[in-house]
Design a protein around this motif. Structure first.
Motif, PDB file in Angstrom:
ATOM      1  N   SER A 289       0.811  -1.211   0.000  1.00 25.50           N
ATOM      2  CA  SER A 289       0.000   0.000   0.000  1.00 25.50           C
ATOM      3  C   SER A 289       0.849   1.267   0.000  1.00 25.50           C
ATOM      4  O   SER A 289       0.392   2.338  -0.423  1.00 25.50           O
ATOM      5  N   THR A 290       2.065   1.167   0.487  1.00 28.12           N
ATOM      6  CA  THR A 290       3.002   2.293   0.509  1.00 28.12           C
ATOM      7  C   THR A 290       4.399   1.721   0.677  1.00 28.12           C
ATOM      8  O   THR A 290       4.566   0.521   0.913  1.00 28.12           O
ATOM      9  N   HIS A 291       5.403   2.584   0.534  1.00 28.37           N
ATOM     10  CA  HIS A 291       6.764   2.140   0.818  1.00 28.37           C
ATOM     11  C   HIS A 291       7.323   2.974   1.964  1.00 28.37           C
ATOM     12  O   HIS A 291       7.043   4.169   2.080  1.00 28.37           O
ATOM     13  N   GLY A 292       8.058   2.307   2.829  1.00 21.49           N
ATOM     14  CA  GLY A 292       8.686   2.962   3.975  1.00 21.49           C
ATOM     15  C   GLY A 292      10.032   2.316   4.225  1.00 21.49           C
ATOM     16  O   GLY A 292      10.137   1.081   4.317  1.00 21.49           O
ATOM     17  N   TYR A 293      11.044   3.100   4.321  1.00 26.22           N
ATOM     18  CA  TYR A 293      12.426   2.629   4.358  1.00 26.22           C
ATOM     19  C   TYR A 293      12.651   1.615   5.475  1.00 26.22           C
ATOM     20  O   TYR A 293      12.510   1.922   6.653  1.00 26.22           O
ATOM     21  N   HIS A 294      13.010   0.395   5.095  1.00 25.87           N
ATOM     22  CA  HIS A 294      13.354  -0.671   6.052  1.00 25.87           C
ATOM     23  C   HIS A 294      14.848  -0.523   6.360  1.00 25.87           C
ATOM     24  O   HIS A 294      15.691  -1.286   5.869  1.00 25.87           O
ATOM     25  N   ALA A 295      15.173   0.465   7.153  1.00 25.70           N
ATOM     26  CA  ALA A 295      16.549   0.935   7.297  1.00 25.70           C
ATOM     27  C   ALA A 295      17.523  -0.155   7.723  1.00 25.70           C
ATOM     28  O   ALA A 295      18.650  -0.208   7.228  1.00 25.70           O
ATOM     29  N   VAL A 296      17.110  -1.009   8.643  1.00 24.85           N
ATOM     30  CA  VAL A 296      17.983  -2.074   9.128  1.00 24.85           C
ATOM     31  C   VAL A 296      17.410  -3.447   8.788  1.00 24.85           C
ATOM     32  O   VAL A 296      18.144  -4.364   8.418  1.00 24.85           O
ATOM     33  N   THR A 297      16.104  -3.598   8.860  1.00 23.51           N
ATOM     34  CA  THR A 297      15.495  -4.913   8.642  1.00 23.51           C
ATOM     35  C   THR A 297      15.644  -5.401   7.204  1.00 23.51           C
ATOM     36  O   THR A 297      15.671  -6.615   6.965  1.00 23.51           O
ATOM     37  N   TYR A 298      15.738  -4.495   6.252  1.00 27.56           N
ATOM     38  CA  TYR A 298      15.921  -4.881   4.845  1.00 27.56           C
ATOM     39  C   TYR A 298      17.029  -5.930   4.700  1.00 27.56           C
ATOM     40  O   TYR A 298      16.886  -6.926   3.985  1.00 27.56           O
ATOM     41  N   GLY A 299      18.149  -5.703   5.364  1.00 28.52           N
ATOM     42  CA  GLY A 299      19.299  -6.576   5.198  1.00 28.52           C
ATOM     43  C   GLY A 299      19.065  -7.971   5.739  1.00 28.52           C
ATOM     44  O   GLY A 299      19.491  -8.971   5.134  1.00 28.52           O
ATOM     45  N   TRP A 300      18.413  -8.065   6.887  1.00 29.27           N
ATOM     46  CA  TRP A 300      18.146  -9.394   7.453  1.00 29.27           C
ATOM     47  C   TRP A 300      17.100 -10.151   6.645  1.00 29.27           C
ATOM     48  O   TRP A 300      17.181 -11.370   6.510  1.00 29.27           O
ATOM     49  N   LEU A 301      16.115  -9.426   6.100  1.00 34.21           N
ATOM     50  CA  LEU A 301      15.119 -10.079   5.247  1.00 34.21           C
ATOM     51  C   LEU A 301      15.765 -10.597   3.969  1.00 34.21           C
ATOM     52  O   LEU A 301      15.559 -11.748   3.572  1.00 34.21           O
ATOM     53  N   ALA A 302      16.572  -9.760   3.320  1.00 34.71           N
ATOM     54  CA  ALA A 302      17.286 -10.196   2.115  1.00 34.71           C
ATOM     55  C   ALA A 302      18.261 -11.323   2.446  1.00 34.71           C
ATOM     56  O   ALA A 302      18.390 -12.298   1.695  1.00 34.71           O
ATOM     57  N   GLY A 303      18.932 -11.183   3.580  1.00 33.03           N
ATOM     58  CA  GLY A 303      19.911 -12.181   3.975  1.00 33.03           C
ATOM     59  C   GLY A 303      19.303 -13.542   4.238  1.00 33.03           C
ATOM     60  O   GLY A 303      19.880 -14.582   3.875  1.00 33.03           O
TER      61      GLY A 303
END
Length: 386
Positions: free
Chosen positions: A153-167
């Protein structure tokens, strides 16, 4: 004026002038800048102080923690798995990570995770620093919790969690942690000094970060409070819901061995400008016989997925599949350029239109919201040379 060292190929002298001028005009302490064009190293510069306390000089071997500039390396890892046919951006994350389906997340796609639309910008469960550094507890907490907003529905910067999700996606699909995968598949073949999880043997090379001074412009201070004031989505995203308090502190935890050693693929990568530039150059051209993303994979990873006001950062942001794209908040070399900036000012990027890969790292953080003036100047100088 601070003396800078390194080399500059003929035709790129304006870049060297801009790099030197940053030391004169801004509170630059120590920094490095490098640029590849058409697969060749054209600019490799460094200068200043690596450690303000000891006075240690920045030299050719100095490394720097680059905060969110690490996200570009994580994006490359995921893009390589897509290129290899091991996943698609349209796949539900739960196809590869079954536990992720809990609490209404069954249909969240890899694309939504990579473009900050998944609604998992911070962990709601209280986590200690030790648990965060261990990685496993964070991954489990994110898999368990419900989205913070309706995914997509929107985008909001996953400042730290992005890396663990991708990882975790990389680990579930490949079997290796993202730090190991990056070392084996990207850094190793290119000969990069770039780590997601720094070996202890390299620790002495790391420069010491200095906090950003508070904004002097009242309007900028107000915008910063709107973005990062206590309780805001930005504060929660950037601090893991208050667990990691770092920015503006004299004793920044990102200066510690524990934060250098952990695999925090969104925030704790350690590299130098030369390696950052080479990595990005290898996404748009062959470098020493290596290309880390083929043309089709590069285009798929850098196609615009979201653009507009960011739920967490307040400012305008524009993302592809993990890569920042050129916009007013983070200006890059051109409209088709892609890369990622890091807190305080670091920046890595590639421009497929010119075949350029570019890396800038520094230890004196600045706190502006829109376009670090040091990289804006470097961008302008690079354009003038091409």
């Amino acid at each position: 004026m601070t003396e800078t060292q390194g080399h500059v190929a003929k035709g790129f002298e304006k870049v060297a002038d801009a790099f030197s001028a940053n030391f004169a005009d801004y509170p630059e302490l120590g920094a490095g800048f490098a640029l590849y064009a058409d697969g060749k190293l054209q600019v490799d510069l460094w200068g200043g102080i690596a450690d303000k306390t000891s006075g240690k000089a920045w030299d050719e071997q100095t490394l720097q923690l680059v905060f969110s500039t690490t996200k570009g390396a994580a994006a490359i890892c995921v893009a390589r798995l897509v290129e290899a046919g091991k996943l698609e951006y349209s796949d539900p994350v739960s196809m590869h990570w079954p536990e992720f389906a809990a609490n209404g997340k069954r249909d969240i796609t890899v694309a939504q995770v990579m473009s900050h639309q998944a609604g998992l910008a911070w962990a709601e469960a209280p986590l200690t620093i030790d648990e965060i550094l261990a990685v496993g507890p964070v991954v489990e907490a994110l898999a368990d919790q419900a989205p913070l907003w309706e995914p997509g529905s929107t985008h909001g910067y996953h400042a730290v969690t992005y890396g663990w999700l991708a990882g975790e996606l990389v680990r579930r699909i490949d079997g290796r942690s993202i730090g190991r995968y990056f070392a084996d598949e990207v850094a190793g073949p290119l000969g990069l000094d770039f780590w997601i999880g720094l070996p202890e043997a390299e620790e002495a090379r790391v420069s010491r970060l200095e906090p950003a001074p508070p904004p002097s412009d009242p309007a900028e201070l107000l915008l910063l409070m709107q973005m990062m004031g206590p309780g805001t989505p930005g504060f929660k995203a950037l601090t893991m819901n208050g667990a990691i308090l770092a920015f503006g502190l004299a004793q920044n935890p990102f200066n510690t061995r524990a934060f250098h050693a952990t695999e925090m693929p969104a925030a704790s990568g350690i590299t130098n400008a030369r390696s950052l530039a080479k990595m990005y150059a290898a996404t748009v051209s062959d470098v020493d016989g290596v290309r880390v993303l083929g043309p089709a994979a590069m285009r798929a990873a850098t196609a615009e997925a979201v653009s507009g006001p960011d739920h967490c950062l307040v400012a305008e942001t524009r993302f592809g599949m993990g890569f920042m794209l050129d916009n007013v908040t983070v200006p890059l070399l051109g409209h088709n350029a892609f890369g990622h900036a890091g807190a305080g000012g670091s920046l890595g990027q590639a421009d497929p239109d010119t075949g350029v890969g570019y890396g800038y790292v520094m230890n004196q953080m600045l706190g502006g919201i829109a376009g670090d003036p040091r990289t804006v100047r470097l961008n302008n100088a690079v354009r003038a040379c091409l």
